[in-house]
Each structure stands twice: as structure tokens, then as C-alpha cells.
Scaffold this motif. Sequence first.
Motif, PDB file in Angstrom:
ATOM      1  N   GLY A  27     -28.255 -26.019  -2.262  1.00 20.99           N
ATOM      2  CA  GLY A  27     -27.944 -24.620  -2.526  1.00 20.99           C
ATOM      3  C   GLY A  27     -27.153 -24.461  -3.808  1.00 20.99           C
ATOM      4  O   GLY A  27     -26.441 -25.378  -4.237  1.00 20.99           O
ATOM      5  N   TRP A  28     -27.235 -23.292  -4.415  1.00 21.90           N
ATOM      6  CA  TRP A  28     -26.514 -23.051  -5.667  1.00 21.90           C
ATOM      7  C   TRP A  28     -25.016 -23.180  -5.457  1.00 21.90           C
ATOM      8  O   TRP A  28     -24.276 -23.495  -6.367  1.00 21.90           O
ATOM      9  N   TRP A  29     -24.575 -22.919  -4.246  1.00 17.23           N
ATOM     10  CA  TRP A  29     -23.145 -23.016  -3.946  1.00 17.23           C
ATOM     11  C   TRP A  29     -22.655 -24.462  -3.913  1.00 17.23           C
ATOM     12  O   TRP A  29     -21.469 -24.698  -3.955  1.00 17.23           O
ATOM     13  N   GLU A  30     -23.620 -25.419  -3.849  1.00 21.79           N
ATOM     14  CA  GLU A  30     -23.245 -26.828  -3.805  1.00 21.79           C
ATOM     15  C   GLU A  30     -23.212 -27.468  -5.195  1.00 21.79           C
ATOM     16  O   GLU A  30     -22.750 -28.585  -5.339  1.00 21.79           O
ATOM     17  N   GLU A  31     -23.725 -26.760  -6.204  1.00 25.13           N
ATOM     18  CA  GLU A  31     -23.733 -27.311  -7.563  1.00 25.13           C
ATOM     19  C   GLU A  31     -22.301 -27.411  -8.081  1.00 25.13           C
ATOM     20  O   GLU A  31     -21.478 -26.540  -7.802  1.00 25.13           O
ATOM     21  N   PRO A  32     -22.005 -28.449  -8.866  1.00 26.49           N
ATOM     22  CA  PRO A  32     -20.640 -28.628  -9.374  1.00 26.49           C
ATOM     23  C   PRO A  32     -20.218 -27.488 -10.295  1.00 26.49           C
ATOM     24  O   PRO A  32     -20.978 -27.064 -11.163  1.00 26.49           O
ATOM     25  N   VAL A  33     -19.034 -26.997 -10.099  1.00 28.36           N
ATOM     26  CA  VAL A  33     -18.508 -25.875 -10.881  1.00 28.36           C
ATOM     27  C   VAL A  33     -18.076 -26.340 -12.263  1.00 28.36           C
ATOM     28  O   VAL A  33     -18.084 -25.565 -13.218  1.00 28.36           O
ATOM     29  N   ILE A  34     -17.752 -27.594 -12.395  1.00 26.19           N
ATOM     30  CA  ILE A  34     -17.237 -28.123 -13.659  1.00 26.19           C
ATOM     31  C   ILE A  34     -18.262 -28.019 -14.788  1.00 26.19           C
ATOM     32  O   ILE A  34     -17.903 -27.943 -15.960  1.00 26.19           O
ATOM     33  N   GLU A  35     -19.555 -27.966 -14.448  1.00 23.72           N
ATOM     34  CA  GLU A  35     -20.607 -27.885 -15.465  1.00 23.72           C
ATOM     35  C   GLU A  35     -20.811 -26.473 -15.989  1.00 23.72           C
ATOM     36  O   GLU A  35     -21.539 -26.262 -16.948  1.00 23.72           O
ATOM     37  N   LEU A  36     -20.171 -25.471 -15.367  1.00 22.93           N
ATOM     38  CA  LEU A  36     -20.390 -24.074 -15.734  1.00 22.93           C
ATOM     39  C   LEU A  36     -19.421 -23.627 -16.821  1.00 22.93           C
ATOM     40  O   LEU A  36     -18.270 -24.051 -16.860  1.00 22.93           O
ATOM     41  N   ASP A  37     -19.907 -22.725 -17.682  1.00 25.86           N
ATOM     42  CA  ASP A  37     -19.024 -22.105 -18.665  1.00 25.86           C
ATOM     43  C   ASP A  37     -18.438 -20.838 -18.029  1.00 25.86           C
ATOM     44  O   ASP A  37     -18.646 -20.577 -16.843  1.00 25.86           O
ATOM     45  N   MET A  38     -17.711 -20.041 -18.806  1.00 25.81           N
ATOM     46  CA  MET A  38     -17.033 -18.865 -18.258  1.00 25.81           C
ATOM     47  C   MET A  38     -18.035 -17.869 -17.678  1.00 25.81           C
ATOM     48  O   MET A  38     -17.835 -17.342 -16.585  1.00 25.81           O
ATOM     49  N   ASP A  39     -19.141 -17.618 -18.375  1.00 21.93           N
ATOM     50  CA  ASP A  39     -20.147 -16.687 -17.869  1.00 21.93           C
ATOM     51  C   ASP A  39     -20.759 -17.215 -16.571  1.00 21.93           C
ATOM     52  O   ASP A  39     -20.999 -16.454 -15.628  1.00 21.93           O
ATOM     53  N   GLY A  40     -21.017 -18.511 -16.524  1.00 20.97           N
ATOM     54  CA  GLY A  40     -21.571 -19.116 -15.321  1.00 20.97           C
ATOM     55  C   GLY A  40     -20.619 -18.988 -14.144  1.00 20.97           C
ATOM     56  O   GLY A  40     -21.041 -18.728 -13.015  1.00 20.97           O
ATOM     57  N   LEU A  41     -19.333 -19.169 -14.410  1.00 20.71           N
ATOM     58  CA  LEU A  41     -18.332 -19.022 -13.347  1.00 20.71           C
ATOM     59  C   LEU A  41     -18.283 -17.587 -12.831  1.00 20.71           C
ATOM     60  O   LEU A  41     -18.186 -17.350 -11.626  1.00 20.71           O
ATOM     61  N   LYS A  42     -18.373 -16.628 -13.759  1.00 22.60           N
ATOM     62  CA  LYS A  42     -18.359 -15.212 -13.350  1.00 22.60           C
ATOM     63  C   LYS A  42     -19.587 -14.890 -12.509  1.00 22.60           C
ATOM     64  O   LYS A  42     -19.490 -14.197 -11.493  1.00 22.60           O
ATOM     65  N   ARG A  43     -20.763 -15.403 -12.934  1.00 20.68           N
ATOM     66  CA  ARG A  43     -21.984 -15.187 -12.150  1.00 20.68           C
ATOM     67  C   ARG A  43     -21.858 -15.811 -10.770  1.00 20.68           C
ATOM     68  O   ARG A  43     -22.245 -15.221  -9.762  1.00 20.68           O
ATOM     69  N   ARG A  44     -21.278 -17.004 -10.709  1.00 22.43           N
ATOM     70  CA  ARG A  44     -21.096 -17.701  -9.431  1.00 22.43           C
ATOM     71  C   ARG A  44     -20.167 -16.884  -8.527  1.00 22.43           C
ATOM     72  O   ARG A  44     -20.440 -16.715  -7.336  1.00 22.43           O
ATOM     73  N   ALA A  45     -19.076 -16.354  -9.092  1.00 27.56           N
ATOM     74  CA  ALA A  45     -18.144 -15.534  -8.305  1.00 27.56           C
ATOM     75  C   ALA A  45     -18.841 -14.274  -7.791  1.00 27.56           C
ATOM     76  O   ALA A  45     -18.661 -13.893  -6.618  1.00 27.56           O
ATOM     77  N   ASP A  46     -19.657 -13.632  -8.630  1.00 26.32           N
ATOM     78  CA  ASP A  46     -20.406 -12.444  -8.195  1.00 26.32           C
ATOM     79  C   ASP A  46     -21.353 -12.791  -7.052  1.00 26.32           C
ATOM     80  O   ASP A  46     -21.468 -12.049  -6.067  1.00 26.32           O
ATOM     81  N   LEU A  47     -22.047 -13.905  -7.175  1.00 21.65           N
ATOM     82  CA  LEU A  47     -22.973 -14.327  -6.121  1.00 21.65           C
ATOM     83  C   LEU A  47     -22.231 -14.594  -4.810  1.00 21.65           C
ATOM     84  O   LEU A  47     -22.708 -14.229  -3.729  1.00 21.65           O
ATOM     85  N   ILE A  48     -21.080 -15.218  -4.899  1.00 30.57           N
ATOM     86  CA  ILE A  48     -20.291 -15.507  -3.695  1.00 30.57           C
ATOM     87  C   ILE A  48     -19.843 -14.204  -3.037  1.00 30.57           C
ATOM     88  O   ILE A  48     -19.902 -14.056  -1.812  1.00 30.57           O
ATOM     89  N   GLN A  49     -19.405 -13.234  -3.861  1.00 27.65           N
ATOM     90  CA  GLN A  49     -18.988 -11.942  -3.308  1.00 27.65           C
ATOM     91  C   GLN A  49     -20.167 -11.235  -2.630  1.00 27.65           C
ATOM     92  O   GLN A  49     -20.017 -10.676  -1.539  1.00 27.65           O
ATOM     93  N   LYS A  50     -21.339 -11.267  -3.256  1.00 30.11           N
ATOM     94  CA  LYS A  50     -22.522 -10.651  -2.648  1.00 30.11           C
ATOM     95  C   LYS A  50     -22.885 -11.350  -1.340  1.00 30.11           C
ATOM     96  O   LYS A  50     -23.221 -10.699  -0.344  1.00 30.11           O
ATOM     97  N   LEU A  51     -22.817 -12.674  -1.351  1.00 27.94           N
ATOM     98  CA  LEU A  51     -23.115 -13.429  -0.138  1.00 27.94           C
ATOM     99  C   LEU A  51     -22.111 -13.079   0.964  1.00 27.94           C
ATOM    100  O   LEU A  51     -22.482 -12.875   2.129  1.00 27.94           O
ATOM    101  N   HIS A  52     -20.840 -12.963   0.611  1.00 37.27           N
ATOM    102  CA  HIS A  52     -19.795 -12.622   1.577  1.00 37.27           C
ATOM    103  C   HIS A  52     -20.073 -11.247   2.185  1.00 37.27           C
ATOM    104  O   HIS A  52     -19.999 -11.068   3.415  1.00 37.27           O
ATOM    105  N   LYS A  53     -20.416 -10.262   1.335  1.00 35.24           N
ATOM    106  CA  LYS A  53     -20.726  -8.916   1.826  1.00 35.24           C
ATOM    107  C   LYS A  53     -21.948  -8.953   2.751  1.00 35.24           C
ATOM    108  O   LYS A  53     -21.967  -8.300   3.797  1.00 35.24           O
ATOM    109  N   HIS A  54     -22.941  -9.708   2.372  1.00 32.09           N
ATOM    110  CA  HIS A  54     -24.159  -9.818   3.172  1.00 32.09           C
ATOM    111  C   HIS A  54     -23.847 -10.431   4.541  1.00 32.09           C
ATOM    112  O   HIS A  54     -24.316  -9.945   5.576  1.00 32.09           O
ATOM    113  N   VAL A  55     -23.053 -11.475   4.556  1.00 41.81           N
ATOM    114  CA  VAL A  55     -22.679 -12.124   5.815  1.00 41.81           C
ATOM    115  C   VAL A  55     -21.874 -11.152   6.678  1.00 41.81           C
ATOM    116  O   VAL A  55     -22.088 -11.061   7.905  1.00 41.81           O
ATOM    117  N   GLN A  56     -20.942 -10.411   6.088  1.00 40.80           N
ATOM    118  CA  GLN A  56     -20.139  -9.434   6.835  1.00 40.80           C
ATOM    119  C   GLN A  56     -21.048  -8.367   7.465  1.00 40.80           C
ATOM    120  O   GLN A  56     -20.851  -7.975   8.623  1.00 40.80           O
TER     121      GLN A  56
END
Length: 190
Positions: A132-161
Motif C-alpha cells: 500500500g502507498w501508506w507502507e512506502e518509506p516517507v524518507i524518499e518523499l520531498d515536501m510536496d510528496g509529504l503534503k500529498r501523503r498527509a492529504d491522502l491520510i486525512q481522506k482515508l481517515h474521513k472515509h474510515v470514520q
Amino acid sequence: MEKKQAKSHKKVEMRKMNNEEDRLVSFSKRRSGIYRKASELSTLCGAEVGILAFSPNGKPFSFGHPCIKSITNKLLSENHTPCDGTQNLLEPYRRVRLNELHQNYKEACTQMKAAKEQEKKIKKKSLDRSKGWWEEPVIELDMDGLKRRADLIQKLHKHVQLQIKELQTMASSSTSPSDTQTVGHGRGPC
């Protein structure tokens, strides 16, 4: 009475013009005059005529009757090496054309190399997609990638809720008070 000389028939001293703009204008006018005379020569005498001229900027111009290609093919196919410098006129044009082709080849190689690199990245990502994308290492991401990852996590959290709320709503509606009472099986009171 003195004879007046028209401006167009004035004799011009033959020497190189110093002003580059005048030189270009003169080249353009004289080139069309030479083409006209060559056309007359071929029409009146039935001669095959070919003219190749390079402007002061190095741009090639040609005229040929019946066509310049047939004239040059005729010259080149007879293995005739002209002594009058015709070969020297063709050489700069050939060199320019070879440089253009070489440049096109280099650009194509660069584009191919970039396409292969892109293909490698896509293949690597498709292999990494097995996790899963959530399992990919965060260290390889740049700032934009980190922001996209955070947005995806928030969307996933809302979906699960939302899923949890829907399940709770369904569970609470299916367990109404009438469903919780025990129903007798036709026997008398115990």
C-alpha cells in the motif's frame, strides 16, 4: 547636348560592399536577376541550367531548369569533379545539413534516454504498488510528496470514520426493542 544616363543603367564599381544591409539587399536583387537570365538562357537555347548561391549569411538558394535536382544528379552521376569550384559551393550546404542531422540524432537519443528512465520509474512504482502507498518509506518523499501523503491520510481517515458511522447506524437500526424480546415457541409459560 549632354546625354543623360538613367539611374538603373549606371555602372557600379565592382568591389565588396562594406554595409552588411546593403550587401543583403543587393544579393537579393541580383539573385533574382541571375535567375531571370538563367531562365531566359534555358528557354531560348534549350540548355539545362542550374544555379546554387549562398547568401552572405550562408543560406543556400538554388535555381534549376528543368529542376535543380535533375541537374545535380546529372553532375554527380557522371562522376564528374568540376574544376570550377562547384564542389566547393556544395560543401558548406552539405556540412550544414550534416550538422542538422547530427543535432536531430543527439536530441532523439536524449529523448530516448529520458523515456527509458521514465519507464524504469514507472516499473519500479508498479512493483512498489504491491504494498500500500501508506507502507512506502516517507524518507524518499520531498515536501510536496509529504503534503500529498498527509492529504491522502486525512481522506482515508474521513472515509474510515464515515464507514464506522454507517455501520453503527445500520447496527442500531437493526437491533430495535421489538427484536430484543424473546419470542415463545408455542409452548406454555415456563
